[in-house]
Design a protein around this motif. Structure first.
Motif, PDB file in Angstrom:
ATOM      1  N   ALA A 120      -0.459   5.754 -11.796  1.00 38.54           N
ATOM      2  CA  ALA A 120      -0.092   4.393 -11.393  1.00 38.54           C
ATOM      3  C   ALA A 120       0.161   3.512 -12.616  1.00 38.54           C
ATOM      4  O   ALA A 120       1.061   2.661 -12.606  1.00 38.54           O
ATOM      5  CB  ALA A 120      -1.198   3.791 -10.525  1.00 38.54           C
ATOM      6  N   VAL A 169      -3.415  -1.209  -9.745  1.00 39.60           N
ATOM      7  CA  VAL A 169      -4.120  -0.648  -8.593  1.00 39.60           C
ATOM      8  C   VAL A 169      -5.340  -1.524  -8.301  1.00 39.60           C
ATOM      9  O   VAL A 169      -6.272  -1.598  -9.099  1.00 39.60           O
ATOM     10  CB  VAL A 169      -4.537   0.808  -8.854  1.00 39.60           C
ATOM     11  N   LEU A 209      -8.275   2.466  -5.214  1.00 36.90           N
ATOM     12  CA  LEU A 209      -7.948   3.700  -4.517  1.00 36.90           C
ATOM     13  C   LEU A 209      -8.748   3.725  -3.228  1.00 36.90           C
ATOM     14  O   LEU A 209      -9.905   3.297  -3.208  1.00 36.90           O
ATOM     15  CB  LEU A 209      -8.291   4.920  -5.371  1.00 36.90           C
ATOM     16  N   LEU A 239       5.739   7.002  -7.400  1.00 36.00           N
ATOM     17  CA  LEU A 239       5.111   5.706  -7.142  1.00 36.00           C
ATOM     18  C   LEU A 239       6.068   4.569  -7.487  1.00 36.00           C
ATOM     19  O   LEU A 239       6.129   3.557  -6.762  1.00 36.00           O
ATOM     20  CB  LEU A 239       3.824   5.583  -7.955  1.00 36.00           C
ATOM     21  N   ILE A 295      -3.639   2.489  -3.210  1.00 37.36           N
ATOM     22  CA  ILE A 295      -3.100   3.838  -3.044  1.00 37.36           C
ATOM     23  C   ILE A 295      -4.155   4.687  -2.346  1.00 37.36           C
ATOM     24  O   ILE A 295      -5.335   4.646  -2.704  1.00 37.36           O
ATOM     25  CB  ILE A 295      -2.731   4.462  -4.402  1.00 37.36           C
ATOM     26  N   THR A 296      -3.728   5.451  -1.358  1.00 37.07           N
ATOM     27  CA  THR A 296      -4.653   6.339  -0.654  1.00 37.07           C
ATOM     28  C   THR A 296      -4.704   7.695  -1.345  1.00 37.07           C
ATOM     29  O   THR A 296      -3.712   8.180  -1.895  1.00 37.07           O
ATOM     30  CB  THR A 296      -4.221   6.536   0.798  1.00 37.07           C
ATOM     31  N   CYS A 301      -1.214  -3.093  -5.696  1.00 36.18           N
ATOM     32  CA  CYS A 301      -1.135  -2.118  -4.601  1.00 36.18           C
ATOM     33  C   CYS A 301      -2.492  -1.459  -4.389  1.00 36.18           C
ATOM     34  O   CYS A 301      -3.391  -1.546  -5.227  1.00 36.18           O
ATOM     35  CB  CYS A 301      -0.083  -1.046  -4.900  1.00 36.18           C
ATOM     36  N   SER A 325       0.859  -1.183   0.000  1.00 39.60           N
ATOM     37  CA  SER A 325       0.000   0.000   0.000  1.00 39.60           C
ATOM     38  C   SER A 325       0.890   1.226   0.000  1.00 39.60           C
ATOM     39  O   SER A 325       1.999   1.202   0.546  1.00 39.60           O
ATOM     40  CB  SER A 325      -0.913   0.021   1.232  1.00 39.60           C
ATOM     41  N   ILE A 326       0.409   2.290  -0.632  1.00 43.62           N
ATOM     42  CA  ILE A 326       1.163   3.539  -0.701  1.00 43.62           C
ATOM     43  C   ILE A 326       0.256   4.641  -0.163  1.00 43.62           C
ATOM     44  O   ILE A 326      -0.777   4.960  -0.760  1.00 43.62           O
ATOM     45  CB  ILE A 326       1.587   3.863  -2.145  1.00 43.62           C
ATOM     46  N   ASP A 327       0.653   5.185   0.975  1.00 46.63           N
ATOM     47  CA  ASP A 327      -0.039   6.354   1.519  1.00 46.63           C
ATOM     48  C   ASP A 327       0.632   7.584   0.911  1.00 46.63           C
ATOM     49  O   ASP A 327       1.632   8.085   1.422  1.00 46.63           O
ATOM     50  CB  ASP A 327       0.053   6.360   3.044  1.00 46.63           C
ATOM     51  N   PHE A 328       0.067   8.061  -0.194  1.00 49.83           N
ATOM     52  CA  PHE A 328       0.690   9.142  -0.958  1.00 49.83           C
ATOM     53  C   PHE A 328       0.150  10.472  -0.454  1.00 49.83           C
ATOM     54  O   PHE A 328      -0.950  10.905  -0.824  1.00 49.83           O
ATOM     55  CB  PHE A 328       0.394   8.968  -2.446  1.00 49.83           C
TER      56      PHE A 328
END
Length: 1011
Positions: free
Chosen positions: A186, A193, A196, A148, A168-169, A166, A31-34
Motif C-alpha cells: 500500500a 492505510v 487492515l 491497489l 484494505i481487507t 483507505c 475500501s479495497i476488498d483485495f
C-alpha cells in the motif's frame, strides 16, 4: 458601458471561479476488498452514500490480474484477455504469495498450479520474485501495489475526487509478516492505510450495521461461513451492546466480537476449478487429436483454465453442460459433455474438508452448534450446491443467505473507513477481532544454582494469547536485567493448528529486539540513590493486527525531600497554644511591674518635701523606659504571629518515579522488511511504468483525434454546403493532405509521440477550419439578420411612441430620443451595406457580414433600450410619488375644513330648542364621512392608467403572485435557443441573448388601450 468582449470575459471568469469552488469538497475514503481472484472497491464521499465502484466495463468487481506485453501494462479484464494468449505475462492469484519465502509449501503449490511462471527467490529477503524478462523482475509487493493503485484510480474516476485514505481487507489467518507485506504494498501504491481489516470482521460489520436496532444487551451468536476463491473461513461472532466512555460521556453502542475462527488456506473455488481444468485436459489427451500434450502448452492451459471457471459456474445452476474450446491445441477444437455428478466426483476430497472449519471455529469459541443463533454463508464458492448441502446437514436448519456474498466485505470495510477517517461521523459500531497466532516473548536469564554456579535459563512469557481481542496495548516488565540485553518476539503455542497449517503458516520467530542504554541508565540512577523498578516494554496490537514495540524504558524510584505546607487545622492549633503562652507571660510581667511601682510610691511619701521634685523626675524617666520595652516586645510578638499566619513549611520524604527511555533495535526474523533503498527503487520502477502508461494514453488519444478529424474532413468536403464554401483548389489540397496523413498514420507514424500527432492535426485544421467557419456563417446568417431586423422594428416603434407621448408622460429628452433614432438608422444602413457586400461576393470568400458583427449591433441596441426603459420607470415612480403626496395633502386640508364646518353646524343646532341632531347622531355622521374619505384614495388607485411605458399592473400583488411571475419568466428564459445562437465564438452566444431581454421589455411598452 462595457463592451461585449469584456462582459463575456467577466462571465467566463465567474464561471471558472464557481467551478473551482464547486469542485472543492471534503475528504473521500475508500475500501479495497483485495481477494485472490477479484477486487471490489467501495467509496464514501460527502453527500454520497456508501456504494460499490464500477469499473470501466461498468462491472461491480474487477479481476485481480495484470499483464505486461511489449512495454504496455494492462489490468483487470484486459489483463485476462492478454493472459489467454500470453499466460506467462499475466500475473494473478498473488495474494497467496504475499509475505512468504520461496520455500513455503504455498509457493510450491502455486508453481504446480501455474508451471509457466519463472519464479525466483529475492537474494536479500528470500521472498518470491517473478522474472518477467531477462532484465526485469517484480516482487509480489510491487505487483500488488500496482493493483491497489488501479483500484484507487477506479475510485477517483468514479467520484471525480482525490483519494488517499483507505481500509484494505486481508484474510483473518494472515500472520505478522503477511500483514506487514500488505502495508508495504500500500505504501508503494501511495495509499494511506487507516487499518487492515480481516474479511470475516468486515462481513460481520456489514451484517450488523444494517441491524443496529436488533442488537441489545443479550448476546447474539452468528456463524459466518465464507468460501472464497482460494480459502475458506468459519467465524463465530457475538453482537451485543456495550458501554464506553468518550470525552467524559458514557455511550451505549453495539459491538461485534470475534469469538472463534476456523479456516482452510487451500480450500476454495480455485481448487474446484483446477480439478475441472485437469479433467478437461486429460479428456483431450485421451482423444489423441494431436501428438502434443495439452498440459505442456501454457496457452492451452490458460484456455482450459478459463473454460473450467465458466463450467464451474454453469454447473452450480444446471445439472449438465457442453464444454467447448475452439483451437485448443494445434488448431484442434475440443467438446465434452460434463454433468454435475461428474464434477462432484472429481471434488470428493474437497467436499470432505467443508465441515472442518466449522468444527474448528466451535472448538476455539468453546461453544456447541446449538448456541449459534444463525448460520450465514458468504463467498462465491458457497454457490456450489454440494457445499450448501453439506453445511445444511451440519446446521440442521435453513442457511442464511440474506447478505451480499460478493460485496459484504467491501461494504463493511468502507463503513470502518468512514469511522476511522477524517470528515465523517458515523454511528459507532465497535469491532473486536481475535488473535489467530498467539505471541510470546522469550529472553535469557542468569540463574545461580545451590553450588554457586550460574547457568542461563530461557524464560517465556505470553503476550497475546490465542483468541485475545485486538486492538489492545500491553506492557511487559523485565525485573532482573541491569545491563544491555536481547529478547525475542515469537509465536506461542500453536497446538490448535493442524500439521499442514503449521507448514503453510511457517510460524517462525518474528523478531529480535536489542535493548541498549540499560547499563548507563542504572549506573546514573544508582549514584543518585534510586531504586530500580524494572525495564518496561510497551507493545501494541493495532487495528491492523500488526504487533509493534512502541517504547522501551527503565523505571526507577527515589526518595526526595519536598517542602509542603502544614495542614491548616494543625497550624491553627499550634498558633493558639503559642498565643496563650505568650499572653500568660505578659500578664505575669505586668503584675511584677505593678508591685515594684507600688513600693517605690510608698517610700516616696516618707521622704521629705524638698526631695519630692527629684523623685518625680526619676519616676518619669523610668516610666518611659518601661513603655519602650513593652512596645518592642509587642512588635516582636506581632512579627512572629504574622510569620506563622503566612503558613509554615516542612520537609517531608516523598517517593517519585523516574523514567528513562532506552534505545532499541528490531530485527525481523520471519520476513525482513524492505529497506529504505529497496522501497525507493520499487517506487521509481512503478513511477516509470506509470509515466510510460500516461504517455501511451496521451499518444493514443492524439492519434484517435487525428484519425477522427481526417475522416470528418473527407466526408464533409462532399457535402453541398462545403462545396459552395470552398474552391476546387482548397478541396483538392485538403483531400491530398488527408490521404497523405492517413497513409502516414498506419505506416511510420503509428507509434510517434503525441506532440507529432498534434502538429499534424494543427496543419490540417489550418486548411479546413476556415471552410467550416464559412459554412457555419452561411447557415446561421439569415436567422441572425432576422433577429436584428426585429430588434430594429421594435426599437423604432418605441421611439415613435416616445415622440408622440403627452407632456405628462414624456420622460426623455430630445437628445436621448434623437440618439436612439440615430442608432437605429445607422444600424439599418450598416445592415444594408453589409448585405449588399455579402451578396456581391462568392460563398467561398470570407463573409463580409459576420455573426459576431450582428451580435455587437444587437448589444448596442440592447444597452440603449435598457437605459431608456429604466429611466422611464424611475421618472414615473418619482412623479407618482409627488402626485400622491399632493393629493394626500389636499385631502387632509379638505378634511380639516369639513370638520370645522360640522362643528359650527352642531353648535347652531344645539341652540335650537325646537330639536335637531343630537350629539351622538353628529358623531355618527362625522365617523361615516371619515370612512368615506379614507376609501377615496383606494378607489382612485384602482383606476386604469394611460401611461405609455408602464408595465402591466398586477391584480393581486401577493407573494404567491410574484413567485408565479418569477417562475413564468424563468420558464420563458429556459426555452431552447435557435442554432444560430450557439456558434463557435462564445461572444456571439452571450450577446444574442439580449434579444430575449429586449422582446420581454417590448411586451410591456404598449399603451393600455392596445393591450
Amino acid at each position: 458601458m462595457m463592451v461585449p468582449d469584456i462582459r463575456w470575459t467577466m462571465g467566463l471568469s465567474l464561471l471558472v471561479l464557481l467551478g473551482i469552488v464547486g469542485s472543492s469538497s471534503g475528504v473521500t475514503i475508500m475500501s479495497i476488498d483485495f481477494g485472490s481472484e477479484w477486487i471490489k472497491v467501495a467509496v464514501v464521499a460527502p453527500g454520497v452514500p456508501m456504494e460499490i465502484v464500477l469499473n470501466k466495463e461498468s462491472k461491480r468487481k474487477t479481476p485481480g490480474a495484470l499483464s505486461f506485453r511489449n512495454g504496455e501494462r494492462t489490468l483487470g479484464e484486459d489483463a485476462l484477455t492478454t493472459g489467454i494468449r500470453f499466460p506467462a505475462n499475466n500475473y494473478f492469484y498473488l495474494l497467496d504469495l504475499l509475505g512468504k519465502k520461496i520455500d513455503n509449501p504455498i509457493v510450491e503449490l502455486y508453481k504446480k498450479r501455474f508451471p509457466y511462471y519463472n519464479i525466483e527467490a529475492d537474494p536479500e529477503r528470500g521472498t518470491v520474485v517473478f522474472r518477467h524478462i531477462d532484465d526485469t523482475t517484480y516482487t509480489v509487493e510491487e505487483l500488488i501495489a500496482q493493483m491497489l493503485a488501479y483500484a484507487k484510480d477506479m475510485a477517483m474516476s468514479h467520484t471525480e475526487q482525490r483519494i488517499k485514505d483507505c481500509v484494505i481487507t486481508v484474510p483473518p489467518f494472515f500472520n505478522q509478516a503477511e500483514r506487514r507485506a500488505m502495508l508495504t504494498a500500500a505504501e508503494l501504491a501511495g495509499l494511506k492505510v487507516l487499518s487492515l481489516m480481516s474479511t470475516n470482521a468486515a462481513v460481520a460489520l456489514n451484517y450488523g450495521m444494517f441491524r443496529r436496532k436488533e442488537v441489545n444487551a443479550t448476546a447474539q451468536n452468528i456463524l459466518f461461513y465464507d468460501m472464497g476463491a482460494s480459502s475458506t473461513t468459519a467465524t463465530i461472532v457475538s453482537y451485543q451492546t456495550v458501554k464506553t466512555k468518550d470525552r467524559g460521556y458514557t455511550e451505549t453502542n453495539p459491538q461485534v466480537t470475534v469469538l472463534g475462527l476456523g479456516y482452510d488456506r487451500t480450500l476454495g473455488g480455485l481448487e474446484f476449478q483446477m480439478r475441472l481444468r485437469d479433467y478437461l485436459a486429460n479428456k483431450f489427451n485421451e482423444v489423441k487429436k494431436t501428438s502434443n500434450n495439452v498440459l505442456e502448452s501454457p496457452r492451452a492451459l490458460a484456455k482450459l483454465m478459463k473454460e473450467a471457471g465458466r463450467l464451474k459456474k454453469v454447473l452450480s445452476a444446471n445439472t449438465e453442460h457442453l464444454s467447448q474450446i475452439e483451437g485448443l491445441l494445434d488448431e484442434e477444437d475440443f467438446r465434452l459433455h460434463v454433468n454435475r455428478e461428474q464434477f462432484e466426483g472429481l471434488c470428493t476430497e474437497l467436499f470432505d474438508r467443508v465441515q472442518a472449519p466449522v468444527d474448528a471455529a466451535l472448538i476455539s469459541a468453546a461453544m456447541d452448534i446449538s448456541a449459534i443463533d444463525q448460520f450465514i454463508i458468504v463467498g462465491g464458492a458457497t454457490r456450489i450446491p454440494k457445499v450448501q448441502s453439506i453445511l445444511l446437514g451440519v446446521w440442521g436448519r435453513e442457511l442464511g443467505k440474506n447478505i451480499n456474498a460478493d460485496e459484504a466485505a467491501a461494504m463493511g470495510a468502507v463503513y470502518r473507513a468512514a469511522d476511522l477517517g477524517q470528515g465523517f461521523k458515523v454511528k459507532k459500531f465497535h469491532v473486536k477481532e481475535a488473535v489467530v497466532f498467539p505471541i510470546e516473548v522469550d529472553f535469557e536469564r542468569q540463574v545461580e544454582s545451590d553450588d554457586g554456579s550460574t547457568s542461563t535459563k530461557v524464560v517465556k512469557r505470553s503476550l497475546f494469547a490465542f483468541g485475545n481481542n485486538y486492538p489492545q496495548k500491553k506492557v511487559m516488565t523485565f525485573n532482573k536485567h541491569t545491563a544491555d540485553f536481547n529478547f525475542y518476539v515469537n509465536y506461542g503455542d500453536l497446538s490448535h493448528l493442524s500439521k499442514e497449517e503449521l507448514k503453510y503458516a511457517h510460524a517462525e520467530n518474528i523478531s529480535r529486539v536489542q535493548v541498549s542504554g540499560v547499563t548507563s541508565a542504572f549506573q546514573k540512577h544508582q549514584q543518585e540513590g534510586s531504586e530500580p523498578k524494572g525495564i518496561k516494554a510497551h507493545f501494541n496490537m493495532d487495528d491492523s493486527g500488526v504487533l509493534t514495540l512502541s517504547m522501551m524504558e527503565a523505571v526507577f524510584e527515589k526518595s526526595v525531600l519536598v517542602e509542603e505546607d502544614k495542614p491548616k487545622e494543625e497550624e491553627s492549633t499550634l498558633s493558639k497554644l503559642e498565643q496563650e503562652r505568650e499572653d500568660g507571660e505578659k500578664e505575669e510581667n505586668e503584675d511584677a511591674e505593678g508591685k515594684e511601682n507600688k513600693t517605690e510610691e510608698d517610700n516616696a511619701e516618707k521622704k521629705e518635701q524638698e526631695g519630692e521634685a527629684k523623685k518625680e523626675n526619676k519616676e518619669d524617666k523610668k516610666d518611659d523606659q518601661k513603655t519602650d520595652k513593652k512596645e518592642k516586645e509587642d512588635d516582636e510578638k506581632k512579627s512572629s504571629t504574622d510569620k506563622k499566619k503566612e503558613g509554615e513549611k516542612e520537609l517531608k520524604p516523598k517517593q517519585i518515579t523516574v523514567k528513562e527511555e532506552l534505545n532499541m533495535t528490531i530485527t525481523y526474523h520471519d520476513i525482513p522488511d524492505m529497506t529504505e533503498e529497496q522501497v525507493a527503487a520499487s517506487k521509481k520502477k512503478l513511477e516509470d511504468i506509470n509515466t510510460a502508461e500516461r504517455a501511451r494514453h496521451e499518444r493514443e488519444a492524439a492519434r484517435n483525434n487525428l484519425e477522427s478529424y481526417i475522416l470528418d474532413a473527407q466526408d464533409k468536403l462532399y457535402q453541398e454546403d462545403y462545396e459552395q464554401a470552398s474552391t476546387d483548389d482548397q478541396r483538392t489540397a485538403i483531400r491530398e493532405l488527408c490521404s497523405t496523413l492517413d497513409e502516414w498514420i498506419y505506416d511510420e507514424g503509428f507509434d510517434v509521440e503525441a506532440s507529432v500527432y498534434k502538429e499534424k492535426l494543427k496543419e490540417l485544421s489550418k486548411l479546413f477550419e476556415p471552410i467550416k467557419q464559412r459554412v457555419f456563417e452561411h447557415l446561421n446568417r439569415p436567422e441572425a439578420i432576422q433577429a436584428l431586423m426585429d430588434m430594429m422594428n421594435k426599437s423604432s416603434e418605441f421611439v415613435q411612441r416616445a415622440r408622440v407621448a403627452s407632456s405628462e408622460q414624456q420622460f426623455f429628452t430630445d437628445v436621448e430620443i434623437d440618439t436612439m433614432d440615430k442608432l437605429i438608422v445607422d444600424t439599418q444602413k450598416w445592415l444594408e451595406d453589409k448585405e449588399e457586400q455579402q451578396q456581391a461576393q462568392s460563398l467561398s470568400d470570407d463573409p463580409k457580414l459576420k455573426l459576431n458583427d450582428v451580435g455587437e449591433k444587437l448589444g448596442a441596441l440592447d444597452r440603449e433600450i435598457k437605459y431608456l426603459v429604466n429611466k422611464a420607470k424611475i421618472t414615473k415612480a418619482k412623479k407618482d410619488k409627488e402626485a400622491a403626496e399632493a393629493k394626500a395633502k389636499a385631502e387632509k386640508e379638505a378634511k380639516e375644513g369639513s370638520k370645522k364646518k360640522n362643528n359650527t353646524d352642531n353648535s347652531k343646532s344645539a341652540k335650537n330648542k325646537s330639536g335637531g341632531e343630537t350629539k351622538s347622531e353628529t358623531e355618527e355622521k362625522d365617523k361615516s364621512e371619515k370612512i368615506v374619505t379614507e376609501e377615496e384614495p383606494k378607489i382612485e388607485q384602482n383606476e386604469e392608467s394611460s401611461y405609455v411605458f408602464e408595465e402591466e399592473s398586477e391584480e393581486n400583488n401577493s407573494e404567491e403572485d410574484r413567485r408565479k411571475k418569477d417562475v413564468d419568466i424563468e420558464n420563458e428564459e429556459a426555452l431552447p435557443r435557435p442554432s444560430w445562437m450557439t456558434p463557435p465564438n462564445p461572444t456571439w452566444s452571450y450577446l444574442s441573448s439580449a434579444l430575449v431581454i429586449i422582446l420581454i421589455h417590448m411586451l410591456f411598452t404598449h399603451p393600455a388601450g392596445i393591450r
